[in-house]
Design a protein around this motif. Structure first.
Motif, PDB file in Angstrom:
ATOM      1  N   LEU A  90      -7.884  -0.797   3.056  1.00 38.58           N
ATOM      2  CA  LEU A  90      -6.945  -0.254   2.479  1.00 38.58           C
ATOM      3  C   LEU A  90      -7.241   0.023   0.903  1.00 38.58           C
ATOM      4  O   LEU A  90      -6.806   1.001   0.488  1.00 38.58           O
ATOM      5  CB  LEU A  90      -5.586  -1.280   2.627  1.00 38.58           C
ATOM      6  CG  LEU A  90      -4.807  -1.132   3.736  1.00 38.58           C
ATOM      7  CD1 LEU A  90      -3.527  -2.059   3.731  1.00 38.58           C
ATOM      8  CD2 LEU A  90      -4.306   0.299   3.976  1.00 38.58           C
TER       9      LEU A  90
ATOM     10  N   ILE B 256      -0.720  -3.424  -5.050  1.00 38.90           N
ATOM     11  CA  ILE B 256      -1.365  -3.730  -3.584  1.00 38.90           C
ATOM     12  C   ILE B 256      -1.987  -5.039  -3.779  1.00 38.90           C
ATOM     13  O   ILE B 256      -2.545  -5.746  -2.769  1.00 38.90           O
ATOM     14  CB  ILE B 256      -2.574  -2.766  -3.466  1.00 38.90           C
ATOM     15  CG1 ILE B 256      -2.832  -2.824  -2.152  1.00 38.90           C
ATOM     16  CG2 ILE B 256      -3.822  -3.133  -4.452  1.00 38.90           C
ATOM     17  CD1 ILE B 256      -3.856  -1.773  -1.669  1.00 38.90           C
TER      18      ILE B 256
ATOM     19  N   ALA C 122      -0.826  -7.375  -1.154  1.00 28.86           N
ATOM     20  CA  ALA C 122      -1.239  -7.429   0.173  1.00 28.86           C
ATOM     21  C   ALA C 122      -2.334  -8.432   0.334  1.00 28.86           C
ATOM     22  O   ALA C 122      -2.682  -8.828   1.371  1.00 28.86           O
ATOM     23  CB  ALA C 122      -1.944  -6.071   0.333  1.00 28.86           C
TER      24      ALA C 122
ATOM     25  N   TRP D 200       0.789  -1.258  -0.070  1.00 28.21           N
ATOM     26  CA  TRP D 200       0.035   0.223   0.024  1.00 28.21           C
ATOM     27  C   TRP D 200       0.935   1.292  -0.034  1.00 28.21           C
ATOM     28  O   TRP D 200       0.391   2.340  -0.644  1.00 28.21           O
ATOM     29  CB  TRP D 200      -0.995   0.043   1.180  1.00 28.21           C
ATOM     30  CG  TRP D 200      -1.798   1.197   1.363  1.00 28.21           C
ATOM     31  CD1 TRP D 200      -3.059   1.390   0.558  1.00 28.21           C
ATOM     32  CD2 TRP D 200      -1.766   2.306   1.978  1.00 28.21           C
ATOM     33  NE1 TRP D 200      -3.494   2.554   1.046  1.00 28.21           N
ATOM     34  CE2 TRP D 200      -2.554   3.169   1.928  1.00 28.21           C
ATOM     35  CE3 TRP D 200      -0.636   2.658   3.182  1.00 28.21           C
ATOM     36  CZ2 TRP D 200      -2.884   4.315   2.740  1.00 28.21           C
ATOM     37  CZ3 TRP D 200      -0.808   3.690   3.841  1.00 28.21           C
ATOM     38  CH2 TRP D 200      -1.893   4.512   3.580  1.00 28.21           C
TER      39      TRP D 200
ATOM     40  N   SER E 127      -7.597   3.643  -0.545  1.00 25.13           N
ATOM     41  CA  SER E 127      -6.775   3.926  -1.869  1.00 25.13           C
ATOM     42  C   SER E 127      -7.856   4.369  -2.963  1.00 25.13           C
ATOM     43  O   SER E 127      -7.190   5.466  -3.617  1.00 25.13           O
ATOM     44  CB  SER E 127      -5.926   2.521  -2.489  1.00 25.13           C
ATOM     45  OG  SER E 127      -5.264   1.934  -1.220  1.00 25.13           O
TER      46      SER E 127
END
Length: 426
Positions: free
Chosen positions: A157, A128, A131, A112, A161
């Motif tokens: 997240l 990302i 993640a 992130w 984002s």
């Protein structure tokens, strides 16, 4: 063709050997001799993921730095530095909980950070996606409740984002670089997910097969399958079965002159020998009680030749004991056999054992305890089922506790020209 192919085969073999060494090393990091198979598998999986991805994180860091994105390069660099230190600490402290939390946190947060520094989803080549490995690994190495928290963190997240996307300044990266890093990010994560699941499923199958083998050494296959679906008491009536008891003659005074470990080793050698014979005749070992060995035929799988098979076993047991020594001791056994109706099953809630009940079981035990050294003593009910195939000698009647006087026979051996077997189910 062989000259050109040989180096490729050697390189492939070297790569497989290196992978095997990495897995073995991961299995030793932070190993605890008291941890269960599942715990060891979880630790090994996370260490493999953490250490195995280091070449990629170093490559990502160097590449981002080379294209003029130092902030983006710092995130994988942090992972590349912290992970080896963290793994060494795991090996030293065996604190897997701390290791698990810090590694999963880095896997979740650092991609992130790269996304934010490069200006959003597109310019970061959807980095990302790395993640997503956090909740996936949590699912493999943690309880479901903790996995839910990591999933919520990953989703948050993504939302943050998306909200901040419009306020970010896209990094000036070549279009081709963005495209190829998208391919690398997506391809690497998919490959890692597949490798983790492949290894996890393979190891779980291995542990499950080992557990199944252990269970089958305790319970008959039919009973273990039934217990998987129904944990209540399991019992069945068998109209015709045979039961054998074998006991070491003079065991108590002999054991008194031996060390406890020597006694256990002696019995282990004897029962290993008997176990092989039980398997040979496809019979069912029920249990051992001290120096007493109990076997049944006709349960839980009904068979018309249950008495014949059990007498065959008894003769082989007697011959095996007579032809060798156990722990430098020459042993003799009393063996008793009886046939008749029994109830067999599993009762209780813990430490299951498959056992038999009924008068036929008690009489088989009496045949052993009232027998003579080196003899195989049987009742009338067993004699009627095996007399055509074995030479037997009448021993007259004996007084049996809890029963009337009973006719008994000693089995001398197999007949040279046995007659037709008697159908015990008739």
């Amino acid at each position: 063709m062989q000259r050109h192919g040989a180096p490729d085969i050697h390189r492939f073999g070297w790569a497989m050997g290196a992978a095997a060494r990495l897995i073995a090393l991961a299995g030793r990091v932070g190993a605890d001799p008291l941890e269960s198979g599942d715990a060891a598998l979880q630790r090994r999986l996370l260490v493999l993921l953490a250490v195995g991805t280091l070449p990629l994180t170093i490559l990502w860091s160097v590449t981002y730095f080379a294209v003029g994105a130092p902030l983006a390069a710092s995130a994988p660099a942090v992972y590349s530095v912290v992970t080896p230190i963290n793994t060494v600490l795991l090996g030293w402290t065996r604190n897997f909980r701390f290791y698990r939390f810090t590694q999963l946190l880095m896997i979740l947060v650092l991609p992130w950070v790269v996304l934010m520094s490069l200006g959003g989803f597109r310019q970061s080549s959807v980095v990302i996606v790395w993640a997503a490995l956090c909740p996936l690994c949590s699912l493999l190495v943690e309880e479901l409740r903790q996995t839910v928290l990591w999933i919520v963190g990953f989703v948050l997240l993504l939302i943050v984002s998306a909200i901040l996307q419009v306020h970010l300044t896209p990094a000036a990266l070549p279009e081709a670089f963005v495209t190829w890093f998208f391919v690398l990010n997506l391809g690497s994560v998919i490959a890692i997910v597949f490798a983790l699941l492949y290894y996890f499923v393979g190891q779980r199958n291995f542990f499950q097969e080992r557990s199944e083998t252990l269970l089958l050494n305790i319970l008959p296959k039919e009973i273990s399958e039934a217990l998987k679906t129904d944990r209540s008491a399991i019992a069945a009536h068998y109209e015709s079965a045979s039961v054998l008891f074998a006991d070491v003659v003079g065991f108590t005074p002999m054991a008194a002159s031996m060390t406890p470990l020597s006694v256990v080793k002696l019995l282990n050698d004897v029962f290993h020998c008997f176990d092989d014979l039980v398997e040979k005749y496809d019979l069912e070992k029920i249990k051992t009680i001290g120096d007493c060995y109990m076997v049944a035929a006709g349960v839980p799988r009904e068979r018309p030749d249950h008495a014949v098979a059990l007498v065959q076993l008894a003769l082989d047991m007697r011959e095996s004991v007579a032809s060798r020594t156990f722990g430098d001791q020459k042993l003799a056994f009393r063996i008793g056999i009886n046939s008749g109706p029994v109830v067999a099953g599993v009762i209780g809630r813990k430490k299951f054992i498959y056992d038999l009940w009924g008068a036929a079981v008690n009489l088989a035990s009496r045949m052993e305890s009232h027998g003579e050294s080196g003899t195989i003593q049987i009742t009338r009910s067993t004699y009627d089922l095996i007399r055509n195939q074995f030479d037997c000698e009448s021993r007259g009647t004996i007084k049996v506790k809890g029963a009337d006087d009973m006719e008994t026979w000693h089995v001398l051996g197999r007949k040279a020209d046995p007659g037709p077997a008697i159908d015990s189910l008739a």
